[in-house]
Design a protein around this motif. Structure first.
Motif, short mmCIF file in Angstrom:
data_model
loop_
_atom_site.label_atom_id
_atom_site.label_comp_id
_atom_site.label_asym_id
_atom_site.label_seq_id
_atom_site.Cartn_x
_atom_site.Cartn_y
_atom_site.Cartn_z
N LEU A 53 0.87 -1.18 0.00
CA LEU A 53 0.00 0.00 0.00
C LEU A 53 0.91 1.23 0.00
N TYR A 54 0.63 2.18 -0.88
CA TYR A 54 1.55 3.29 -1.04
C TYR A 54 0.84 4.60 -1.34
N VAL A 66 -2.90 1.93 -4.18
CA VAL A 66 -2.88 3.20 -3.44
C VAL A 66 -3.58 2.96 -2.10
N GLY A 67 -2.92 3.34 -1.01
CA GLY A 67 -3.43 3.02 0.32
C GLY A 67 -4.87 3.45 0.55
N ALA A 68 -5.20 4.70 0.26
CA ALA A 68 -6.55 5.22 0.52
C ALA A 68 -7.59 4.60 -0.41
N ASN A 69 -7.15 4.09 -1.58
CA ASN A 69 -8.10 3.44 -2.49
C ASN A 69 -8.42 2.02 -2.04
N CYS A 70 -7.41 1.36 -1.46
CA CYS A 70 -7.61 -0.02 -1.01
C CYS A 70 -8.35 -0.06 0.31
N ILE A 71 -7.97 0.84 1.22
CA ILE A 71 -8.64 0.94 2.53
C ILE A 71 -9.05 2.39 2.72
N PRO A 72 -10.31 2.73 2.58
CA PRO A 72 -10.75 4.12 2.73
C PRO A 72 -10.26 4.74 4.04
N TYR A 88 -7.33 5.28 5.00
CA TYR A 88 -6.11 4.70 5.56
C TYR A 88 -5.08 5.82 5.68
N PRO A 89 -4.52 6.06 6.88
CA PRO A 89 -3.66 7.23 7.10
C PRO A 89 -2.30 7.13 6.41
N ASP A 90 -1.84 8.25 5.88
CA ASP A 90 -0.53 8.28 5.23
C ASP A 90 0.61 7.96 6.20
N ARG A 91 0.40 8.22 7.48
CA ARG A 91 1.46 7.95 8.45
C ARG A 91 1.78 6.45 8.54
N ASN A 92 0.88 5.59 8.05
CA ASN A 92 1.12 4.14 8.06
C ASN A 92 1.76 3.65 6.76
N LEU A 93 2.04 4.58 5.85
CA LEU A 93 2.59 4.17 4.55
C LEU A 93 4.11 4.37 4.52
N PRO A 94 4.80 3.52 3.78
CA PRO A 94 4.25 2.36 3.08
C PRO A 94 3.88 1.24 4.05
N THR A 95 2.94 0.41 3.62
CA THR A 95 2.54 -0.77 4.37
C THR A 95 2.69 -1.99 3.46
N VAL A 96 3.25 -3.04 4.01
CA VAL A 96 3.42 -4.28 3.25
C VAL A 96 2.73 -5.40 4.00
N PHE A 97 1.82 -6.09 3.31
CA PHE A 97 1.16 -7.28 3.85
C PHE A 97 1.73 -8.50 3.14
N ILE A 98 2.02 -9.54 3.89
CA ILE A 98 2.51 -10.79 3.29
C ILE A 98 1.46 -11.87 3.53
N TYR A 99 1.02 -12.47 2.44
CA TYR A 99 -0.01 -13.52 2.49
C TYR A 99 0.56 -14.84 1.98
N HIS A 100 0.05 -15.93 2.55
CA HIS A 100 0.36 -17.26 2.02
C HIS A 100 -0.93 -18.03 1.89
N GLU A 101 -1.23 -18.40 0.65
CA GLU A 101 -2.47 -19.12 0.34
C GLU A 101 -3.68 -18.37 0.88
N GLY A 102 -3.66 -17.03 0.76
CA GLY A 102 -4.80 -16.21 1.14
C GLY A 102 -4.85 -15.81 2.60
N GLU A 103 -3.92 -16.31 3.42
CA GLU A 103 -3.91 -15.98 4.84
C GLU A 103 -2.84 -14.92 5.13
#
Length: 262
Positions: free
Chosen positions: A127-128, A158-164, A166-181
């Motif tokens: 998210l950026y 885009v962070g705010a587009n993915c999560i309405p 979503y604060p810029d102070r948390n960017l960048p954010t990286v989520f790591i998923y494995h098989e959807g989890e």
């Protein structure tokens, strides 16, 4: 009278007839015998590994060479095990779906591209906000990693587009998923070293979470902090609710599209 300890023919004759006792060994002779015993034992130990080439007749220099050969054999075995491990990892990676580029997604594509990425697939979501230097730097880096590790799925939004909201102070954010989890998340401008982060810094961090495999043997910034956070303690409760709602909405939209196709 002759010294009975002297090594003479006369004394040998007297000893033969039991007139005088056996001559006692001198200190020099005892030292020499002990050295020969030590050399023989060392040769025997090496012979267990090397075979008949190592004998008590070897000099100390020759034994040193044999021991060096043993050490070189151990190193070669270690290198061979590492090569076999890497080949197995590369084969496993090659068997996975191949991506090779960063995929841009919207909130409605989230479920399909991330939660339904597929069996065995690791997905890395960024998210950026392009207005933030750390985000721009991380976008460049994941573009490189996406090409280098095509077995891992890299997506961004885009962070705010993915999560309405979503604060810029948390960017960048990286989520790591494995098989959807969701497995791990990195949050904030200082992750991976902030604006000074490099490709190796991010690659090492993702490899530690098993999202990809790497040839790196040590953390490029051993004294740095990656700001990795366990699941569920970084995002605010409202952000988690919004994210869950968007997932459900995306899943519903996906189901509606399938119904339309029918």
């Amino acid at each position: 009278m002759q010294d009975p300890q002297q090594d003479t023919e006369w004394n040998d004759a007297l000893r033969k007839h039991g007139i005088i006792g056996e001559r006692e060994a001198t200190a020099e002779e005892l030292t020499s015998a002990a050295a020969e015993t030590t050399l023989s034992e060392a040769a025997a130990r090496v012979q267990i590994r090397e075979g008949p080439a190592a004998t008590a007749d070897n000099t100390l220099d020759e034994l040193d060479l044999l021991l060096d050969d043993v050490a070189e054999d151990d190193e070669e075995e270690a290198r061979q095990r590492y090569r076999e491990k890497r080949i197995a990892e590369l084969k496993a990676e090659a068997a996975l779906p191949q991506f090779g580029e960063v995929i841009n997604i919207t909130a409605t594509e989230y479920v399909r591209e991330v939660n339904e990425a597929g069996e065995g697939v690791w997905a890395v979501l960024l998210l950026y906000n392009t207005a933030l230097p750390a985000c721009r730097r991380l976008q460049q880096i994941i573009a490189v990693l996406a090409c280098k590790h095509p077995g891992t799925k890299f997506v961004q939004s885009v962070g705010a587009n993915c999560i309405p909201n979503y604060p810029d102070r948390n960017l960048p954010t990286v989520f790591i998923y494995h098989e959807g989890e969701l497995m791990t998340q990195y949050v904030g401008p200082k992750i991976f070293g902030g604006e000074s982060m490099g490709v190796k810094d991010v690659e090492w961090a993702l490899a530690q979470q098993k999202a990809l495999t790497t040839d790196l043997e040590a953390d490029p910034k051993a004294k740095g902090v990656n700001h990795v956070n366990p699941i569920g303690i970084t995002l605010s409760e409202s952000s988690r609710r919004v994210l869950s709602k968007d997932r459900a909405k995306g899943r519903k939209n996906s189901e509606d599209e399938d119904s339309d196709d029918d």
